[in-house]
Design a protein around this motif. Structure first.
Motif, PDB file in Angstrom:
ATOM      1  N   ILE A 162      43.403  20.566  50.388  1.00 41.87           N
ATOM      2  CA  ILE A 162      42.482  21.676  50.603  1.00 41.87           C
ATOM      3  C   ILE A 162      43.166  23.022  50.379  1.00 41.87           C
ATOM      4  O   ILE A 162      42.531  23.984  49.947  1.00 41.87           O
ATOM      5  CB  ILE A 162      41.840  21.599  52.004  1.00 41.87           C
ATOM      6  CG1 ILE A 162      40.722  22.642  52.145  1.00 41.87           C
ATOM      7  CG2 ILE A 162      42.876  21.740  53.109  1.00 41.87           C
ATOM      8  CD1 ILE A 162      39.613  22.532  51.127  1.00 41.87           C
ATOM      9  N   SER A 166      40.924  25.028  47.657  1.00 46.80           N
ATOM     10  CA  SER A 166      40.151  26.187  48.108  1.00 46.80           C
ATOM     11  C   SER A 166      40.340  27.420  47.216  1.00 46.80           C
ATOM     12  O   SER A 166      39.344  28.020  46.775  1.00 46.80           O
ATOM     13  CB  SER A 166      40.485  26.519  49.568  1.00 46.80           C
ATOM     14  OG  SER A 166      39.676  27.571  50.040  1.00 46.80           O
ATOM     15  N   THR A 300      36.332  21.567  53.121  1.00 44.25           N
ATOM     16  CA  THR A 300      37.248  20.428  53.193  1.00 44.25           C
ATOM     17  C   THR A 300      36.499  19.122  52.971  1.00 44.25           C
ATOM     18  O   THR A 300      36.983  18.225  52.263  1.00 44.25           O
ATOM     19  CB  THR A 300      37.986  20.410  54.539  1.00 44.25           C
ATOM     20  OG1 THR A 300      38.662  21.655  54.725  1.00 44.25           O
ATOM     21  CG2 THR A 300      39.018  19.290  54.579  1.00 44.25           C
TER      22      THR A 300
END
Length: 347
Positions: A162, A166, A300
């Motif tokens: 993540i 991201s 996530t």
């Protein structure tokens, strides 16, 4: 209370060792799951050593946690006993601030609850992480996993995955972009996999020529040895984005010179000392130096689902919990391809 077995550091100078503590009983909105695997993140070592800020000891590290549900609270709707479950770097947040309402719990304005070396939302109860046999987390911060996935290789997605997914999604990195991944470690190898999957032209920047073969196997299109002046010169003004995963000191000004006009250097690694940035490194080309933390819970889950659908996992080396100090020593030397994962059955 739930008696829990773990490995903990009693202070910043002692090695990890067996420790027993008590977790809270399962409340109406809680999920308890027994931990099967826990990834080993470089931040575990940083926090044990107080590299970033004073720690809360005893400290049970671990925030790449996967397992199976053994108990749920009476108001839990999304999980049942026997389900796979996962928890990453967060176990709670205030839920009411502007950022939490935007699904950005990682930037909670009132202070999110880190999975370890943090405090619950009562701001007094310490949190303990995944180097343990079981964990209790409020349902809103427990993530779903699909049956049939390689659980051990999925575990590092909860942080390394993540943390790289991201920013690539936020800056909409994809087809038509030239992406450089700085550093090929636990974070870097995931950045390569995501960058390639999103359609970017991916270059790995590394001080180690030995990593070129691995970079190409992971899907990278190009490789630049940053200790070679000629290769660095040839790469100047080349990239739209640099995703910087390095946690050691390095020369940001040199890397900024590799960006095109309007390029963005995104920091996800956390060196222990502040960097010196020359203003001209940014002014010459209207370049940006940015940072990104982990993702929120919604993002996530999106990342985990994307990885399951596209068969993306971490490259791992499984270890027994008793070998954690050896793993830390090797991690500091860069001797891991590319993430250690603890088999918690060895606890």
């Amino acid at each position: 209370m739930i008696e829990t077995k773990a490995y903990a550091a009693q202070n910043e100078t002692t090695p990890l060792a067996p420790w027993t503590f008590e977790r809270r009983e399962v409340g109406p909105h809680d999920v308890q799951f027994d931990i099967l695997y826990c990834g080993v993140c470089h931040s575990d070592l940083h926090q044990i050593k107080n590299d970033w800020f004073p720690g809360i000891f005893p400290m049970v590290p671990g925030h790449e946690i996967v397992g199976r549900v053994v108990k749920v609270g009476e108001h839990v709707k999304g999980f049942k006993v026997g389900d796979l479950a996962a928890t990453g770097c967060l176990v709670d947040s205030c839920r009411v601030c502007e950022n939490c309402k935007r699904d950005l719990e990682q930037y909670c304005l009132n202070g999110s609850s880190q999975t370890y070396n943090g405090l619950e939302q009562d701001h007094k109860t310490p949190t303990y992480g995944g180097y343990s046999n079981t964990i209790v987390v409020t349902e809103d911060f427990v993530l779903h996993l699909k049956e049939g996935v390689d659980l051990a290789a999925v575990a590092p997605l909860l942080c390394a995955g993540i943390t790289t997914y991201s920013p690539l999604r936020h800056w909409k990195v994809g087809k038509g972009h030239k992406l450089a991944v700085l550093g090929l470690g636990g974070l870097g190898h995931m950045a390569v996999k995501f960058g390639v999957a999103f359609g970017a032209d991916v270059t790995v920047l590394s001080t180690s020529p030995k990593k070129e073969e691995d970079a190409k196997k992971l899907g990278a299109h190009h490789f630049v040895v940053t200790t070679d002046p000629e290769q660095v010169k040839a790469a100047k003004n080349s990239f739209d984005f640099i995703l910087d995963t390095v946690s050691a000191e390095h020369d940001f000004n040199m890397y900024l010179s590799l960006l095109r006009t309007d390029g963005v250097h995104i920091c996800v690694g956390v060196p222990p000392k502040p960097a010196e940035i020359a203003a001209f490194s940014l002014l010459g080309g209207r370049k940006s130096l940015a940072g990104s933390g982990i993702g929120g819970i919604k993002e996530t889950q999106e990342m985990l689902d994307y990885c399951a659908e596209n068969n993306i996992v971490s490259d791992i080396e499984m270890i027994d919990i008793k070998d954690i100090q050896t793993a830390y020593d090797r991690m500091e030397k860069g001797d891991v391809r590319y993430r250690f994962v603890i088999d918690m059955a060895t606890l």
